[in-house]
Design an enzyme around this catalytic site. Structure first.
Site, PDB file in Angstrom:
ATOM      1  NE  ARG A  42      -3.870   0.077   2.128  1.00 52.78           N
ATOM      2  CZ  ARG A  42      -4.947   0.277   2.887  1.00 52.78           C
ATOM      3  NH1 ARG A  42      -5.184  -0.508   3.915  1.00 52.78           N
ATOM      4  NH2 ARG A  42      -5.782   1.250   2.623  1.00 52.78           N
ATOM      5  CG  HIS A  88      -6.723  -1.032  -4.754  1.00 56.30           C
ATOM      6  ND1 HIS A  88      -5.427  -1.389  -4.434  1.00 56.30           N
ATOM      7  CD2 HIS A  88      -7.035  -0.031  -3.892  1.00 56.30           C
ATOM      8  CE1 HIS A  88      -4.977  -0.636  -3.449  1.00 56.30           C
ATOM      9  NE2 HIS A  88      -5.940   0.191  -3.097  1.00 56.30           N
ATOM     10  CE1 TYR A 132     -23.099  15.638  -9.680  1.00 63.56           C
ATOM     11  CE2 TYR A 132     -21.801  15.687  -7.667  1.00 63.56           C
ATOM     12  CZ  TYR A 132     -23.034  15.680  -8.298  1.00 63.56           C
ATOM     13  OH  TYR A 132     -24.179  15.702  -7.563  1.00 63.56           O
TER      14      TYR A 132
END
Length: 839
Positions: A42, A88, A132
């Site tokens: 990570r 993921h 968006y």
């Protein structure tokens, strides 16, 4: 029940399945497993492609979905969903944050994602919701994935074993250095700054050509970090340290312009990772709280074309001081470089050369595997073309054989027997169309065969010769540089040192007042205008009941002050350390600045800035006189290391006190004056230089309970006078020639009459043409007047009124303002006063 399953009732069988483990060992191993999962899975980038797993998976998911730089934009939520579902298995917010960062041109030197919509701003605004915004891969990101389908990198199973994902990307350019990285793992963190693509590629090519080169050689190409927000790196030492050791601290300063004519400071570039809105707010808060002075307005005029923060200065404000105040708190940041990345799955701190060596090694492996893949495909194609050419040369026999065969399989068998075709060749031949038998098609096949043979020869050359393989890497790096490299954005400026506290204080002449109860403050000298002698002056301090003024002196706010107490102790102080307050303020307790004992008060203050900065040669002395008539000279060099608790300046007899101190140079004439109006003149060299622990020698013989008021050190090469002022506000100037030279330890001559009108002598000073006198009364009144307004008379005279005092008030102390500290307007004012007095 199966015989393999132990009977629960069988305690012996159950006990055999129990393993004994120490709890600390189990916790240690579990924590190590967790830490390594965070480190490798990570938080840390791979040295080869410069990517963390989340970034690598996002790019690979976009590659697999065909969301390239040549496609239309795709909803970010779609990309996040595919990444999360296939590769993921973490929260969508973490994936979207990583996607958004790769699209921010203020975070990435070369953004890897082409975003459409609001992806955040340098003001710290968060990106719009993923539903968006839209995104697609940036063209430079495709260079990280080029040739991934050619088995150039290893693949591994995804989290649910349905798919495979790359363990690293081919990475056609050194992305770790170009875009940098930051992250916090368990027990370690990384913070790698971004760099200029062209510089990093030049360094990589130089390393390929010169494997034994030094880090200094590589730094000839990589000048330093190149931040997307520009700004300036202060000095090069931190950069060199980071490149040589993998760790360093780089000071980054905003780009700004000081326009003194317009009274503005205009900020156009900010240090990397600065929040502009937060910076503007903090500057405004500091202005409102008084921490920063001299700013009247602050405007953020930034737009899409760039940053522009305008700071309007107050009229008369010193732009340099305001600039230094801003630099100390707002316009400069330190970027702590930690070049930590994963090397073969293990975290390592790497130097610049080691980082590039690992990248070059990775590219060698990628190009080798790609060449092997291409060679295998080329050889397969050549084999097919060879069969096809044989078939074309024997087209009639081949067609006849196929026509006579019972079916396709029988035709293949007959062709293999007749012409020794391989299985792939015969499969291709039986699939040929009749249109391919034309002469033009035949020529195209022959041309293609020659090209394939040339390709095979070239690939064999690359695989058989490492210099050729490295040449391919260099050529590809140059192509990327030509297409994507741009000019540096971050410049270097000279390191003039960090902003010291003194840089934040305006240089101005100040008056410092100390009371008997040890209240101290400073005020601008310009507060006190010059006036005719005999004036009352103005209020200079607000005193408590039964408190009175003990000392007043004039200095520059940046002067180093040697503060002598009546007990013979010496302290060192910068004038700006004394709090600045108004005329009507009481001041601050001096115990916060000086470690004074009970009954100890300042007796004299001298400017000695050079004591702090450099050793003083032995031709300058501090000449001290005591109340009982002793005098001592000590070299200034004896006072180099003054402790915060002070040091001893001289040894005093019981009941004696230090009264006055002058800085002399070995060639002065000394005049000691007493409270009773007596004076004695002798040469400075009659007092030998002594150490700090000495008491001194007798300077004047006192009679009738008289005490010493002070000492004047006269430079006979300069036209000077001896100024004497009494406690009732009277005084006089006398030429030095009026004082006959005597040997020290005499009784001296009368200097001024100390009758009921005059009172005792308060102070004796050396003054010259253009100097000003600042006198302060015990009641707190301050008066400033040109010394040339005080009459010049001989010894043994009454003098004239210098300061008009209220009843029961008296002169407490005085100081002289050298003409060098007096501004032109005050000099003109002094000339007018002197002219009036002469008339």
């Amino acid at each position: 029940m199966s015989s393999e399953i132990p009977d629960p009732a069988d305690d012996t069988a159950l006990a055999a399945r129990v393993e004994t483990a120490r709890i600390e060992d189990e916790m240690e191993q579990s924590y190590i497993d967790y830490a390594m999962s965070v480190i490798a899975g990570r938080a840390l980038p791979d040295v080869r492609d410069g990517l963390k797993p989340v970034h690598r998976r996002i790019l690979y998911a976009m590659h697999e979905a065909g969301v390239t730089s040549r496609s239309s934009h795709r909803k970010s939520s779609s990309i996040v969903g595919e990444t999360m579902g296939d590769y993921h298995p973490h929260g969508d917010s973490a994936i979207y944050d990583s996607l958004a960062r790769m699209a921010q041109d203020f975070s990435m030197r070369n953004p890897l994602v082409d975003g459409q919509g609001n992806f955040g701003s340098v003001d710290g605004d968060p990106p719009a919701a993923m539903r968006y915004t839209e995104a697609r891969m940036a063209s430079i990101a495709e260079e990280l994935l080029n040739d991934i389908e050619k088995e150039t990198v290893d693949f591994q199973a995804n989290y649910d074993d349905r798919l495979e994902e790359p363990s690293v990307l081919p990475s056609a350019f050194p992305n770790l250095l170009v875009n940098g990285s930051s992250g916090i793992a368990v027990g370690m963190s990384t913070n790698i700054p971004p760099h200029n693509l062209g510089e990093v590629i030049d360094a990589s090519i130089h390393l390929i050509d010169n494997p034994e080169c030094t880090i200094e050689d590589l730094m000839g190409h990589v000048k330093g970090p190149d931040f997307p927000t520009g700004a300036n790196i202060v000095g090069r030492s931190g950069v060199h340290q980071a490149y040589k050791t993998g760790r360093g601290r780089v000071r980054v300063r905003a780009e700004f312009e000081v326009d003194e004519a317009e009274g503005q400071i205009i900020i156009t570039e900010l240090p990397f990772q600065s929040n502009k809105a937060r910076m503007v707010k903090r500057i405004a808060d500091d202005v409102n709280s008084g921490a920063i002075e001299g700013i009247r307005d602050l405007r953020d005029e930034s737009d899409r074309d760039g940053i522009r923060v305008v700071i309007e200065l107050k009229q008369g404000a010193m732009a340099e001081v305001v600039k230094n105040q801003l630099l100390e708190s707002h316009l400069e940041r330190t970027f702590g470089v930690i070049n930590l990345s994963l090397v073969d799955g293990t975290p390592q701190v790497l130097t610049l050369k080691e980082t590039l060596e690992h990248y070059v090694s990775h590219r060698k492996e990628v190009v080798r595997r790609r060449s092997e893949f291409d060679l295998e495909e080329a050889e397969d194609r050549a084999h097919i073309l060879e069969g096809r050419l044989i078939a074309l040369d024997n087209v009639d026999a081949v067609v006849e054989l196929i026509q006579e065969a019972d079916d396709r399989d029988h035709a293949k068998e007959e062709l293999q027997v007749a012409f020794e075709f391989s299985e792939p060749q015969v499969n291709h031949i039986v699939s040929m169309q009749l249109g391919s038998l034309t002469s033009m098609e035949t020529q195209e096949i022959e041309d293609e065969y020659e090209e394939v043979q040339a390709t095979i020869e070239r690939l064999n050359e690359i695989l058989g010769n490492e210099s050729e393989l490295l040449g391919v890497i260099k050529d590809e790096l140059r192509e990327i540089k030509d297409e994507y490299a741009d000019e540096r954005r971050t410049s270097f400026i000279a390191d003039t040192g960090t902003v010291a506290h003194a840089d934040l204080i305006p240089e101005q002449d100040v008056v410092v007042v100390l009371s008997e109860d040890d209240y101290i403050k400073r005020m601008p000298l310009a507060t006190f205008k010059a006036q005719n002698r005999g004036g009352k002056g103005i209020i200079g301090t607000d005193l408590k009941e039964e408190d009175s003024v003990s000392s007043v002196f004039v200095a520059n706010s940046h002067d180093y002050l040697l503060c002598f107490t009546n007990k013979g102790q010496i302290y060192k102080l910068r004038a700006f350390q004394i709090p600045e307050m108004s005329r009507t303020a009481r001041g601050k307790s001096a115990v916060n600045l000086l470690d004074l004992d009970d009954g100890e008060e300042l007796a004299a203050v001298v400017n000695c800035e050079e004591v702090e900065d450099e050793a003083i040669e032995g031709d300058r002395f501090l000449t001290m006189v005591t109340r009982d008539g002793y005098i001592k000279r000590t070299s200034v060099s004896e006072f180099q290391n003054i402790l915060s608790t002070g040091i001893r300046a001289l040894r005093l007899e019981d009941g004696d006190e230090l009264v006055d101190v002058e800085v002399t140079d070995g060639g002065r004439t000394l005049v000691i004056g007493t409270a009773g109006g007596m004076s004695i003149r002798f040469d400075e060299n009659e007092v030998r230089a002594m150490g700090r622990s000495a008491r001194g020698v007798r300077g004047i013989t006192l009679t009738g309970g008289d005490t010493v008021a002070g000492v004047a050190a006269v430079d006979t090469d300069r036209h000077s006078w001896v100024l004497t002022v009494t406690e009732n506000g009277y005084g006089k100037r006398s030429n030095i020639d009026e004082y006959r030279v005597q040997s020290r330890n005499g009784k001296g001559l009368i200097d001024i009459k100390t009758n009921a009108r005059n009172g005792d002598v308060c102070a004796i000073e050396t003054v010259g043409k253009g100097d000003h006198l600042v006198a302060m009364s015990n009641g707190g009144q301050i008066m400033r007047t040109p010394v040339e307004g005080i009459s010049t008379v001989g010894r043994n005279t009454m003098g004239v009124i210098v300061m008009d005092l209220d009843e029961n008030d008296s002169v407490a102390c005085l100081d002289v303002i050298p003409r060098e500290m007096i501004t032109e307007d005050i000099k003109e004012q002094s000339a007018e006063i002197t002219e009036v007095l002469e008339e």
